[in-house]
Design an enzyme around this catalytic site. Structure first.
Site, mmCIF file in Angstrom:
data_model
loop_
_atom_site.group_PDB
_atom_site.id
_atom_site.type_symbol
_atom_site.label_atom_id
_atom_site.label_comp_id
_atom_site.label_asym_id
_atom_site.label_seq_id
_atom_site.Cartn_x
_atom_site.Cartn_y
_atom_site.Cartn_z
ATOM 1 N N SER A 5 24.819 32.773 80.695
ATOM 2 C CA SER A 5 25.784 32.774 79.597
ATOM 3 C C SER A 5 27.163 33.122 80.132
ATOM 4 O O SER A 5 27.293 33.673 81.234
ATOM 5 C CB SER A 5 25.364 33.821 78.565
ATOM 6 O OG SER A 5 26.383 34.066 77.626
ATOM 7 N N TYR A 18 22.753 41.564 74.578
ATOM 8 C CA TYR A 18 22.803 40.169 75.017
ATOM 9 C C TYR A 18 23.424 40.065 76.406
ATOM 10 O O TYR A 18 22.907 39.361 77.277
ATOM 11 C CB TYR A 18 23.589 39.327 74.008
ATOM 12 C CG TYR A 18 23.595 37.852 74.315
ATOM 13 C CD1 TYR A 18 22.514 37.052 73.961
ATOM 14 C CD2 TYR A 18 24.676 37.256 74.958
ATOM 15 C CE1 TYR A 18 22.509 35.687 74.244
ATOM 16 C CE2 TYR A 18 24.682 35.897 75.241
ATOM 17 C CZ TYR A 18 23.602 35.118 74.879
ATOM 18 O OH TYR A 18 23.599 33.774 75.159
#
Length: 120
Positions: A5, A18
């Site tokens: 990510s 996250y």
């Protein structure tokens, strides 16, 4: 091929779990590259990550429902737009093909230049 990510490299507000998970994906990717190497009796196996930018999916629907925010994110890319799932296909095909046989333990950012841009 694993999925990392932007948050593997950049900090975003209110996303500690996250960010930790996606940063861990980078370590996992490198560890897999080593574990499945010729030193351990394996041949022809590579492990790499794709790190997408902001991709329009069901998971990110709330981000893209906020049109000013979506425009702001697009403006932070060199490409001047956000991503769609189709943008990731070429990178995935490359990393799964013989063309990437000497690419191992790496992260390919497919983010429209988000991580390269810095601030305008």
């Amino acid at each position: 091929v694993t999925t990392a990510s932007l948050q593997s490299a950049l900090a975003f507000p209110n996303s500690l779990p996250y960010a930790a998970a996606k940063s861990g994906v980078l370590g996992l990717t490198r560890a897999l590259a080593e574990a499945y190497s010729p030193a351990h009796g394996y041949e022809g196996i590579t492990s790499n990550a794709i790190a997408p930018g902001f991709v329009q999916t069901e998971l990110t629907a709330s981000v893209f429902a906020d049109e000013p925010r979506a425009r702001q994110l697009a403006a932070r890319t060199i490409a001047a737009r956000n991503s769609t799932p189709a943008d990731l296909a070429g990178a995935a095909v490359f990393l799964c093909s013989p063309a990437s046989a000497y690419v191992n333990g790496q992260t390919l950012y497919v983010d429209g230049g988000f991580t390269a841009l810095g601030h305008r």
